[in-house]
Each structure stands twice: as structure tokens, then as C-alpha cells.
Enzyme design. Sequence first.
Site, PDB file in Angstrom:
ATOM      1  CG  ASP A  39      -5.218  -4.300   8.168  1.00 44.03           C
ATOM      2  OD1 ASP A  39      -5.416  -5.430   7.692  1.00 44.03           O
ATOM      3  OD2 ASP A  39      -4.110  -3.907   8.548  1.00 44.03           O
ATOM      4  CD  GLU A  82      -2.483  -1.376   2.658  1.00 48.20           C
ATOM      5  OE1 GLU A  82      -3.586  -1.925   2.699  1.00 48.20           O
ATOM      6  OE2 GLU A  82      -1.868  -1.023   3.686  1.00 48.20           O
TER       7      GLU A  82
HETATM    8  N1  NAD Z   1      -5.111  -0.936  11.798  1.00 46.98           N
HETATM    9  C1  NAD Z   1      -3.869  -0.561  11.613  1.00 46.98           C
HETATM   10  O1  NAD Z   1      -3.561   0.625  11.561  1.00 46.98           O
HETATM   11  C2  NAD Z   1      -2.805  -1.611  11.516  1.00 46.98           C
HETATM   12  C3  NAD Z   1      -1.454  -1.246  11.554  1.00 46.98           C
HETATM   13  C4  NAD Z   1      -0.488  -2.251  11.543  1.00 46.98           C
HETATM   14  C5  NAD Z   1      -0.884  -3.587  11.445  1.00 46.98           C
HETATM   15  N2  NAD Z   1      -2.206  -3.896  11.370  1.00 46.98           N
HETATM   16  C6  NAD Z   1      -2.662  -5.299  11.295  1.00 46.98           C
HETATM   17  O2  NAD Z   1      -2.503  -5.848  12.597  1.00 46.98           O
HETATM   18  C7  NAD Z   1      -2.383  -7.266  12.465  1.00 46.98           C
HETATM   19  C8  NAD Z   1      -1.253  -7.764  13.343  1.00 46.98           C
HETATM   20  O3  NAD Z   1      -0.016  -7.319  12.819  1.00 46.98           O
HETATM   21  P1  NAD Z   1       1.339  -7.882  13.393  1.00 46.98           P
HETATM   22  O4  NAD Z   1       2.417  -7.126  12.722  1.00 46.98           O
HETATM   23  O5  NAD Z   1       1.282  -7.952  14.864  1.00 46.98           O
HETATM   24  O6  NAD Z   1       1.246  -9.394  12.817  1.00 46.98           O
HETATM   25  P2  NAD Z   1       2.030 -10.676  13.316  1.00 46.98           P
HETATM   26  O7  NAD Z   1       1.967 -11.656  12.198  1.00 46.98           O
HETATM   27  O8  NAD Z   1       3.356 -10.316  13.858  1.00 46.98           O
HETATM   28  O9  NAD Z   1       1.145 -11.222  14.556  1.00 46.98           O
HETATM   29  C9  NAD Z   1      -0.139 -11.748  14.404  1.00 46.98           C
HETATM   30  C10 NAD Z   1      -0.421 -12.657  15.598  1.00 46.98           C
HETATM   31  O10 NAD Z   1      -1.791 -13.073  15.533  1.00 46.98           O
HETATM   32  C11 NAD Z   1      -1.839 -14.432  15.939  1.00 46.98           C
HETATM   33  N3  NAD Z   1      -3.085 -15.016  15.456  1.00 46.98           N
HETATM   34  C12 NAD Z   1      -3.423 -15.308  14.176  1.00 46.98           C
HETATM   35  N4  NAD Z   1      -4.662 -15.851  14.149  1.00 46.98           N
HETATM   36  C13 NAD Z   1      -5.113 -15.858  15.434  1.00 46.98           C
HETATM   37  C14 NAD Z   1      -6.313 -16.282  16.052  1.00 46.98           C
HETATM   38  N5  NAD Z   1      -7.316 -16.809  15.341  1.00 46.98           N
HETATM   39  N6  NAD Z   1      -6.432 -16.131  17.390  1.00 46.98           N
HETATM   40  C15 NAD Z   1      -5.414 -15.616  18.136  1.00 46.98           C
HETATM   41  N7  NAD Z   1      -4.241 -15.217  17.598  1.00 46.98           N
HETATM   42  C16 NAD Z   1      -4.094 -15.337  16.273  1.00 46.98           C
HETATM   43  C17 NAD Z   1      -0.579 -15.034  15.352  1.00 46.98           C
HETATM   44  O11 NAD Z   1      -0.237 -16.262  15.962  1.00 46.98           O
HETATM   45  C18 NAD Z   1       0.434 -13.922  15.603  1.00 46.98           C
HETATM   46  O12 NAD Z   1       1.085 -14.072  16.843  1.00 46.98           O
HETATM   47  C19 NAD Z   1      -2.189  -7.552  10.998  1.00 46.98           C
HETATM   48  O13 NAD Z   1      -3.403  -8.048  10.486  1.00 46.98           O
HETATM   49  C20 NAD Z   1      -1.856  -6.190  10.393  1.00 46.98           C
HETATM   50  O14 NAD Z   1      -2.252  -6.101   9.049  1.00 46.98           O
HETATM   51  C21 NAD Z   1      -3.172  -2.948  11.410  1.00 46.98           C
END
Ligand code: NAD
Length: 346
Positions: free
Chosen positions: A227, A56
Amino acid sequence: MVQFVGVSEIRRIVAQVGIDTVLTRMVDYLEADFRRWDRFERIPRLASHSPGGVIELMPTQDDALYSFKYVNGHPYNFERGLQTVVAIGLMAEVETGYPVFLSEMTILTALRTAAMSALAAKHLARPDAKTMAIIGLGAQSEFQAAAFRAVLGVETLRVYDVDSAATAKFVRNMAGRGVRVIACEEPGSAVMGADIVTTVTADKVQATILSDNMVGAGVHLNAVGGDCPGKTELQKDILSRASVFVELTEQTRIEGEIQQMPADFPVTELWQVIRGEAPGRTRRDEITLFDSVGFAVEDFAALRLLRDLATETGQYETLDLITSPADPRDLFGLIAPAAAAAAQAA
Ligand SMILES: NC(=O)c1ccc[n+]([C@@H]2O[C@H](COP(=O)([O-])OP(=O)(O)OC[C@H]3O[C@@H](n4cnc5c(N)ncnc54)[C@H](O)[C@@H]3O)[C@@H](O)[C@H]2O)c1
């Protein structure tokens, strides 16, 4: 010369200034920029999707500065030993179009996302909220915990992840940080008694991280992981019971939890609440939801803060990134043989 903050510099800045100060100042910068919402160019981000993820570009500008962030979201990167989210950002002067600041934004995005969540909760959660559940304990999770502790005084964290190694990492990282962490065996017990529930998982599906029966009256939901089109965390029925707050409505209708709802589903933009032009929480038993997807104005505020912190601490480099010929029209002169030889000798 362009001011540059890389990974080493941002790590030194956070160590020098302290994460609590960085997060509380980030909330102030975000709040200030949300108050002047109408001064920004506001367009949904440009998202390039592929089967494994999304890349993005997130641009915006005010009268003086332009910024954009390059960011990805690749939930299956972990299987290759790579991060789900990485980012870089740039700021330029509107008047000349010249870039002035280039930065790493992976750590900065985690800080700004957490600060944005805390800012929303400051306006939407019950003022006495002290316990937060976090579901998804990956890269973003400790930043969320740190921001809610620093900004709202959250004292207890009830946490859950499908991966026990992620839970162990979270518990390790939060040790000695002034919060009580309760690691739970399943999401239902994590949300039990929580005033705030943060969902921050990563998958490329319409997941049910929270089902309707898990969300009690008066809870504030901070839904961060949904997101992207086809990537959500909350069962649809929760949305019907909640008052929903968003960043930019037209972007969130495509990317947020409300992609599950009709196009006229009522939402309130957060800047309206921050400016006092719309109510936030109106009752103790109301369910409020920040349907977070991340918007360019937040990256603008984050870059603005990091640039100030870099200047204050002296933690930056200067990059020879933009040409500056003595005669602005003689660009070729910079690569003409004599000049090229001089550059090689330098
Ligand atoms: N809204 C925003 O502004 C914003 C900004 C940054 C990241 N994000 C989103 O936040 C999310 C997390 O990002 P990250 O960098 O921490 O990712 P990451 O991959 O480091 O961590 C994700 C975690 O979620 C866990 N997980 C997956 N499915 C699960 C479930 N069903 N139940 C419980 N735990 C589960 C995984 O085991 C992992 O530990 C991503 O989807 C990312 O796109 C959103």
C-alpha cells in the site's frame, strides 16, 4: 462540544454491539457510500515518506460532512514494541466547518479495512468460497478473518506467518470464533485449496509473498499489505493473469500492486461494480484481485458508523475542543484576565 470516542469507548462499543454486527453494518455503510461515489471529493492521500515509514492524511467530503484520517505505516515499529499502524480521525460539518466528532482510528481502521475487503470479495469471489488463506498474522489479520466469516461465511482459514509467535497469537485469538484454523509451515501450503487468499504482511520492500505458481484458477486475491510506493506483495506475473479491481485508480497506481505495471494497465474501480456499471467476476476460473490500499471514503463511512454507534450506545465523551465565545468576534475575551481567572476557578 465535540463528541469523542477514545480507545476505551470503542472497545466498549464493540463489546456491547458485537464484532459481527459492527462488521456487517460497516459493510452496509461502505456499500452505501461507494454507491454515491460521485458525491465525494476524491483526491489521493497526502503521504509523507521517511526511511522507516510513512505518515498520511486522508481527507474527503460530501455535501454535509468532511472527514480526515491521520495514519502511519511503520513496518519496523514492532522491533521497538510499537504498532505498525496507528490512526486518529475527525469529522466536521461542511456548512460551518466546525468539528463534530473526534475518534481513535487504530481499531476502527482494522475494522474498516477488513469490512472493505469483505465487501470487495462479496462482489468478486466465487459465491461458494468457504476457505481463505491468510499470509501475515499481525494486527490486521484477525479482523480480516472475522469479517470474511461474518459477511461471506468463510469457515476454514489456512494461515502462515514468518513469525511463529504471530501464528500462535492468531490461533489463540480465533479460538471459539466458529472457524477452523489450519496453521501452515510455509505460504505454499497455506494457499493450497484456498478459494480466497489474503496477503496482509508488513515490510518496506517489493516482496514476493505470492509467486505466480501459487495462484490457481478461480481464486480471489485480497492484497492488503502492498500500500505504498516500493511496498508490494505479489509477483508481477500474477497481475497479468488477474482482473484487477481498485478503490481510486490514480492513488492505487502509485501505492498498490499495480505500481509494478504500466500506467495504462487496465483496472476497474470497485464503485462501478457495486453500482452494477461494470462486471465483477465473469467466470468461475477467473482470477480476481482486490488491490487494496485504503481510501478516504472508507474512513468517512467508518467514522459515520462509529458516530452512530456512539450515539446509539451512549459510549462517548464530549471534549472542550472548540472555543465558543458569546460574541464570536471576541476570542480575546476568553483569555482576558477576568475570564482567565474565571476559567481557572471553574
Ligand atoms: N490496504 C489497506 O487499507 C490497509 C489498511 C491497514 C493496514 N494495511 C497494511 O497491512 C499490512 C499489515 O498491517 P498490520 O497492522 O497487520 O502489520 P503488523 O506489523 O502488525 O503485521 C504484519 C505481519 O506480517 C508478517 N510478515 C512480514 N513479512 C512476512 C512474510 N514475508 N511472510 C509472512 N508473514 C510476514 C509479520 O511477521 C507480522 O506478523 C501493513 O503493510 C499495512 O501497511 C493496509
